[in-house]
Motif scaffolding. Structure first.
Motif, mmCIF file in Angstrom:
data_model
loop_
_atom_site.group_PDB
_atom_site.id
_atom_site.type_symbol
_atom_site.label_atom_id
_atom_site.label_comp_id
_atom_site.label_asym_id
_atom_site.label_seq_id
_atom_site.Cartn_x
_atom_site.Cartn_y
_atom_site.Cartn_z
ATOM 1 N N TRP A 154 3.219 5.157 3.748
ATOM 2 C CA TRP A 154 4.248 3.960 3.002
ATOM 3 C C TRP A 154 3.646 3.948 1.491
ATOM 4 O O TRP A 154 3.765 3.522 0.758
ATOM 5 N N THR B 232 -1.038 0.929 5.201
ATOM 6 C CA THR B 232 -0.539 0.390 4.342
ATOM 7 C C THR B 232 -0.431 -0.913 3.313
ATOM 8 O O THR B 232 -2.191 -0.633 3.371
ATOM 9 N N PRO B 233 -0.278 -0.206 2.109
ATOM 10 C CA PRO B 233 -0.905 -0.756 0.559
ATOM 11 C C PRO B 233 -1.022 -2.212 0.846
ATOM 12 O O PRO B 233 -1.253 -2.383 -0.008
ATOM 13 N N TYR B 234 -0.013 -2.586 0.963
ATOM 14 C CA TYR B 234 -0.196 -4.356 1.090
ATOM 15 C C TYR B 234 -0.771 -4.773 2.131
ATOM 16 O O TYR B 234 -0.190 -6.212 2.611
ATOM 17 N N GLY B 235 -0.735 -4.358 3.493
ATOM 18 C CA GLY B 235 -1.291 -5.001 4.679
ATOM 19 C C GLY B 235 -2.375 -5.954 4.322
ATOM 20 O O GLY B 235 -2.797 -6.274 5.755
ATOM 21 N N VAL C 248 5.799 6.079 -1.280
ATOM 22 C CA VAL C 248 7.207 5.508 -1.830
ATOM 23 C C VAL C 248 7.069 4.895 -3.081
ATOM 24 O O VAL C 248 5.997 3.942 -3.813
ATOM 25 N N GLY C 249 7.807 5.438 -4.307
ATOM 26 C CA GLY C 249 8.121 5.129 -5.541
ATOM 27 C C GLY C 249 8.265 3.623 -5.465
ATOM 28 O O GLY C 249 9.027 3.248 -4.608
ATOM 29 N N ILE D 267 3.859 -11.095 -4.969
ATOM 30 C CA ILE D 267 2.929 -11.101 -4.196
ATOM 31 C C ILE D 267 1.344 -11.350 -4.435
ATOM 32 O O ILE D 267 0.588 -11.142 -3.505
ATOM 33 N N ASP E 275 0.981 4.707 8.871
ATOM 34 C CA ASP E 275 1.342 3.795 7.997
ATOM 35 C C ASP E 275 0.943 4.360 6.781
ATOM 36 O O ASP E 275 1.421 2.934 5.675
ATOM 37 N N GLN F 3 7.473 0.817 -6.212
ATOM 38 C CA GLN F 3 5.930 -0.538 -5.625
ATOM 39 C C GLN F 3 6.245 -1.842 -6.899
ATOM 40 O O GLN F 3 5.707 -0.845 -7.797
ATOM 41 N N HIS F 4 6.393 -2.784 -6.709
ATOM 42 C CA HIS F 4 6.546 -3.831 -7.947
ATOM 43 C C HIS F 4 6.013 -4.719 -6.718
ATOM 44 O O HIS F 4 6.526 -6.581 -6.399
ATOM 45 N N PRO F 5 4.410 -5.397 -7.215
ATOM 46 C CA PRO F 5 4.032 -6.405 -5.676
ATOM 47 C C PRO F 5 3.608 -7.391 -6.846
ATOM 48 O O PRO F 5 2.756 -8.246 -6.509
ATOM 49 N N ARG G 277 9.327 7.724 10.052
ATOM 50 C CA ARG G 277 9.783 6.379 8.933
ATOM 51 C C ARG G 277 10.410 6.586 8.118
ATOM 52 O O ARG G 277 11.365 5.723 7.521
#
Lengths: 103, 119
Positions: free
Chosen positions: B46, B12-15, B49-50, B57, B43, B52-54, B87
């Protein structure tokens, strides 16, 4: 006294959410954080059923806003999942002396 | 003969750190393996997916790195169609112009490569 359940991992990464929902009781709050927010994506079959059932059983469902925004899934969430910011998260922990973490 | 390299990304991108390391590896390897292919699996889909504003976090967006693929001439980018459907995100536009593969195409992709790394 109700409990606050914190779920951190995605349903595809293990059984944290499923196990949490079996341990949660009417009146508890379940907060999805980090990758667990993926469970709140509406069409994602397995988790959707679990969460619907949870809401029907008197659980309050919530997700951490910054984690949802980071992953770009804000528009894809279940209706009925409350989005909380960091301050609301802190307030929630103050309201629930009993807190469980699920990885 | 240059080995054909396929990188499979399941993180996943932020896991965790794995996503960042995977994408850095893609950019790095593209210098040595010009026809590198990238498959987003499990996973890992994910990441595509467009919106994304991290910032909230404190993690750097992976979308920027995916956007750089075309600059690095990385055009062989694929997504596991089954993983997207499971998903509930099949039908969404995907980052990096990822091409959706069915199972048969997935098997062919594997057959067409010599070295496969998974992240």
């Amino acid at each position: 006294m109700s409990s606050l359940h914190l779920v951190f991992t995605a349903p595809t990464a293990g059984s944290a959410l499923a196990d949490c929902l079996r341990a949660a009781a009417d009146g508890d709050t379940v907060l999805l954080l980090q990758d667990a927010v993926y469970a709140a994506v509406a069409p994602a079959a397995a988790a959707a059923g679990l969460l619907r059932e949870a809401a029907a059983n008197g659980l309050t469902l919530a997700a951490l806003g910054p984690d949802v925004d980071a992953r770009g899934i804000g528009a894809l969430l279940h209706l009925g999942i409350e989005l909380l910011d960091d301050n609301a998260f802190v307030a929630l922990t103050e309201q629930h002396p009993r807190i469980l973490s699920w990885f | 003969m240059m080995k054909r390299l396929l990188l499979v990304i399941r993180a996943t991108p932020y896991g965790g750190i794995r996503a960042r390391e995977a994408l850095d590896a893609v950019l790095l390897f593209s210098a040595f393996a010009p026809e590198i292919s990238v498959l987003f699996s499990g996973d890992g889909v994910w990441q595509l997916v467009g919106g994304q504003h991290p910032d909230g976090i404190g993690i750097k967006s992976v979308a920027a790195t995916l956007g750089a693929f075309s600059t690095y001439d990385i055009t062989r980018v694929y997504a596991d169609g089954n993983a997207l459907a499971a998903r509930g995100i099949d039908g969404l536009p995907l980052a990096a112009d990822a091409r959706v593969l069915d199972d048969a195409s997935l098997r062919e992709l594997v057959r067409n490569h010599d070295r496969i790394l998974t992240f």
